[in-house]
Write a protein that holds these residues in place. Structure first.
Motif, PDB file in Angstrom:
ATOM      1  N   ILE A 137       0.859  -1.186   0.000  1.00  0.00           N
ATOM      2  CA  ILE A 137       0.000   0.000   0.000  1.00  0.00           C
ATOM      3  C   ILE A 137       0.894   1.235   0.000  1.00  0.00           C
ATOM      4  N   THR A 138       0.609   2.193  -0.866  1.00  0.00           N
ATOM      5  CA  THR A 138       1.257   3.497  -0.764  1.00  0.00           C
ATOM      6  C   THR A 138       0.259   4.456  -0.138  1.00  0.00           C
ATOM      7  N   ARG A 139       0.739   5.313   0.733  1.00  0.00           N
ATOM      8  CA  ARG A 139      -0.134   6.233   1.465  1.00  0.00           C
ATOM      9  C   ARG A 139       0.595   7.547   1.715  1.00  0.00           C
ATOM     10  N   LEU A 140      -0.147   8.560   2.100  1.00  0.00           N
ATOM     11  CA  LEU A 140       0.458   9.815   2.518  1.00  0.00           C
ATOM     12  C   LEU A 140       1.205   9.588   3.825  1.00  0.00           C
ATOM     13  N   GLN A 141       2.388  10.177   3.941  1.00  0.00           N
ATOM     14  CA  GLN A 141       3.117  10.079   5.194  1.00  0.00           C
ATOM     15  C   GLN A 141       2.230  10.552   6.345  1.00  0.00           C
ATOM     16  N   ARG A 142       2.218   9.804   7.423  1.00  0.00           N
ATOM     17  CA  ARG A 142       1.286  10.074   8.512  1.00  0.00           C
ATOM     18  C   ARG A 142       1.402  11.499   9.051  1.00  0.00           C
ATOM     19  N   GLU A 143       2.606  12.024   9.118  1.00  0.00           N
ATOM     20  CA  GLU A 143       2.773  13.378   9.652  1.00  0.00           C
ATOM     21  C   GLU A 143       2.204  14.446   8.724  1.00  0.00           C
ATOM     22  N   ASN A 144       1.911  14.060   7.469  1.00  0.00           N
ATOM     23  CA  ASN A 144       1.356  15.012   6.504  1.00  0.00           C
ATOM     24  C   ASN A 144      -0.139  14.831   6.269  1.00  0.00           C
ATOM     25  N   ALA A 145      -0.738  13.816   6.889  1.00  0.00           N
ATOM     26  CA  ALA A 145      -2.183  13.574   6.736  1.00  0.00           C
ATOM     27  C   ALA A 145      -2.935  14.450   7.740  1.00  0.00           C
ATOM     28  N   MET A 146      -3.023  15.733   7.432  1.00  0.00           N
ATOM     29  CA  MET A 146      -3.522  16.713   8.393  1.00  0.00           C
ATOM     30  C   MET A 146      -5.040  16.855   8.399  1.00  0.00           C
ATOM     31  N   ASP A 147      -5.687  16.608   7.266  1.00  0.00           N
ATOM     32  CA  ASP A 147      -7.124  16.848   7.127  1.00  0.00           C
ATOM     33  C   ASP A 147      -7.854  15.516   7.029  1.00  0.00           C
ATOM     34  N   ASN A 159      -5.835   4.712   7.961  1.00  0.00           N
ATOM     35  CA  ASN A 159      -6.500   5.364   9.080  1.00  0.00           C
ATOM     36  C   ASN A 159      -7.998   5.354   8.831  1.00  0.00           C
ATOM     37  N   TRP A 160      -8.710   4.461   9.493  1.00  0.00           N
ATOM     38  CA  TRP A 160     -10.146   4.325   9.285  1.00  0.00           C
ATOM     39  C   TRP A 160     -10.948   5.446   9.935  1.00  0.00           C
ATOM     40  N   GLY A 161     -10.280   6.316  10.665  1.00  0.00           N
ATOM     41  CA  GLY A 161     -10.972   7.450  11.267  1.00  0.00           C
ATOM     42  C   GLY A 161     -11.028   8.656  10.363  1.00  0.00           C
ATOM     43  N   GLN A 162     -10.483   8.559   9.167  1.00  0.00           N
ATOM     44  CA  GLN A 162     -10.510   9.677   8.224  1.00  0.00           C
ATOM     45  C   GLN A 162     -11.130   9.246   6.902  1.00  0.00           C
ATOM     46  N   SER A 163     -11.515  10.211   6.105  1.00  0.00           N
ATOM     47  CA  SER A 163     -11.957   9.930   4.735  1.00  0.00           C
ATOM     48  C   SER A 163     -10.714   9.696   3.884  1.00  0.00           C
ATOM     49  N   PHE A 164     -10.765   8.659   3.067  1.00  0.00           N
ATOM     50  CA  PHE A 164      -9.623   8.341   2.216  1.00  0.00           C
ATOM     51  C   PHE A 164     -10.114   7.570   1.004  1.00  0.00           C
ATOM     52  N   GLN A 165      -9.252   7.423   0.043  1.00  0.00           N
ATOM     53  CA  GLN A 165      -9.577   6.620  -1.132  1.00  0.00           C
ATOM     54  C   GLN A 165      -8.507   5.572  -1.363  1.00  0.00           C
ATOM     55  N   ILE A 166      -8.923   4.491  -1.979  1.00  0.00           N
ATOM     56  CA  ILE A 166      -8.025   3.426  -2.394  1.00  0.00           C
ATOM     57  C   ILE A 166      -8.165   3.266  -3.903  1.00  0.00           C
ATOM     58  N   GLN A 167      -7.046   3.183  -4.594  1.00  0.00           N
ATOM     59  CA  GLN A 167      -7.037   2.983  -6.040  1.00  0.00           C
ATOM     60  C   GLN A 167      -6.246   1.728  -6.382  1.00  0.00           C
ATOM     61  N   GLY A 168      -6.735   0.991  -7.362  1.00  0.00           N
ATOM     62  CA  GLY A 168      -6.029  -0.195  -7.806  1.00  0.00           C
ATOM     63  C   GLY A 168      -6.710  -0.848  -8.983  1.00  0.00           C
TER      64      GLY A 168
END
Length: 288
Positions: free
Chosen positions: A56-66, A96-105
């Motif tokens: 899985i590629t994701r935004l670095q946790r320290e940058n997932a501000m919103d 992080n299931w507590g935020q809105s996010f998308q998965i692409q594949g």
């Protein structure tokens, strides 16, 4: 679960992902960007190394501000074993299931697992599917020679154009989408046709997964060859940078499908899936 931070391991992963084309294309594009400066501040999670079964590629946790920004909180996924992928989502903090996010594949199991796991996490899912295309070799692209109005220019997008792009984007029209598009314009290749006042008439840009996205021509400027010129130019630009020139299109978008066929695009057998996850607590308040 492991977060790959070693540059040598990330370079190795990039090579390994090539063995699993086309299903690994989304992750491959993201890893290529990470290995070439990481302009979108991404990181890579695997279930194990080096014999990974899910990545899985994701935004670095320290940058997932919103926590409500599913545009930026975007993940690309690829699995060799569906159970391993499910366990990575269920039993780790890979997402992080507590935020809105998308998965692409590009694998059917992505939708299946999202539906299954999201219900237990009290998260809503919205699934969209598209035809996936790739331009295999730059020499297969048409030689576009367009006699343009001397008042228009073929150039790059500017962040000042983000507002217009957001308004014309089917998923846009809000401050988060505008900010996201401005970031894409700043970080990745784009191509556009501008009039003599610097106003975009037609454009295409590249996203965080090295995919050609949001190709659009203003209605009053269609049927002038601008879309073909912009798309071909961007595909050649991506090839020159070493990236696969990939894109996606809705199955019902016949004008774009016709355009892509005229550009000798290869339509892949696997579909592209985008799964947007929104915690139930955000649904009533969400303006995404």
């Amino acid at each position: 679960m492991l977060v790959l931070k070693c540059s040598m391991k990330l370079q190795m992963l990039e090579k390994m992902l090539r063995w699993s084309f086309p299903e690994s294309l989304k992750v491959y594009g993201a890893v290529m960007n990470i290995n070439r400066g990481n302009p979108f501040r991404k990181e890579v999670v695997v279930d194990s190394w080096p014999d990974f079964k899910a990545v899985i590629t994701r935004l670095q946790r320290e940058n997932a501000m919103d926590d409500r920004d599913h545009y930026t909180n975007a993940h690309a996924v690829f699995y060799k074993d569906l159970q391993a992928y499910q366990e990575l989502l269920e039993n780790t903090n890979a997402v992080n299931w507590g935020q809105s996010f998308q998965i692409q594949g590009l694998q059917d199991g992505i939708c299946e697992i999202s539906r299954m796991v999201a219900l237990s996490k009290q998260v809503d899912v919205k699934i969209s599917s598209f035809q996936m295309v790739i331009f295999s070799e730059p020499n297969t692209l048409p030689d576009v020679r367009l006699q343009m109005d001397p008042k228009v220019t073929l150039t790059y997008l500017d962040i000042s154009h983000a507002s217009l792009l957001s308004k014309t984007w089917s998923r846009g029209g809000n401050p988060r989408s505008e900010k996201y598009l401005a970031n894409l314009i700043s970080c990745f290749p784009s191509v556009c046709v501008l009039d003599d006042k610097g106003y975009p008439l037609s454009w295409s840009l590249t996203d965080q997964f090295a995919t050609m996205v949001h190709s659009y021509t203003l209605p009053e400027h269609r049927r002038k060859g601008y879309s073909r010129l912009v798309a071909t130019t961007l595909a050649k630009k991506l090839h020159s940078c070493g990236f696969p020139a990939q894109g996606n299109v809705l199955e019902t978008n016949m004008p774009s499908i016709t355009l892509l066929r005229s550009m000798n695009a290869q339509f892949l057998p696997c579909s592209f899936f985008r799964v947007i996850h929104t915690p139930f607590q955000f649904l009533a308040k969400s303006h995404l």
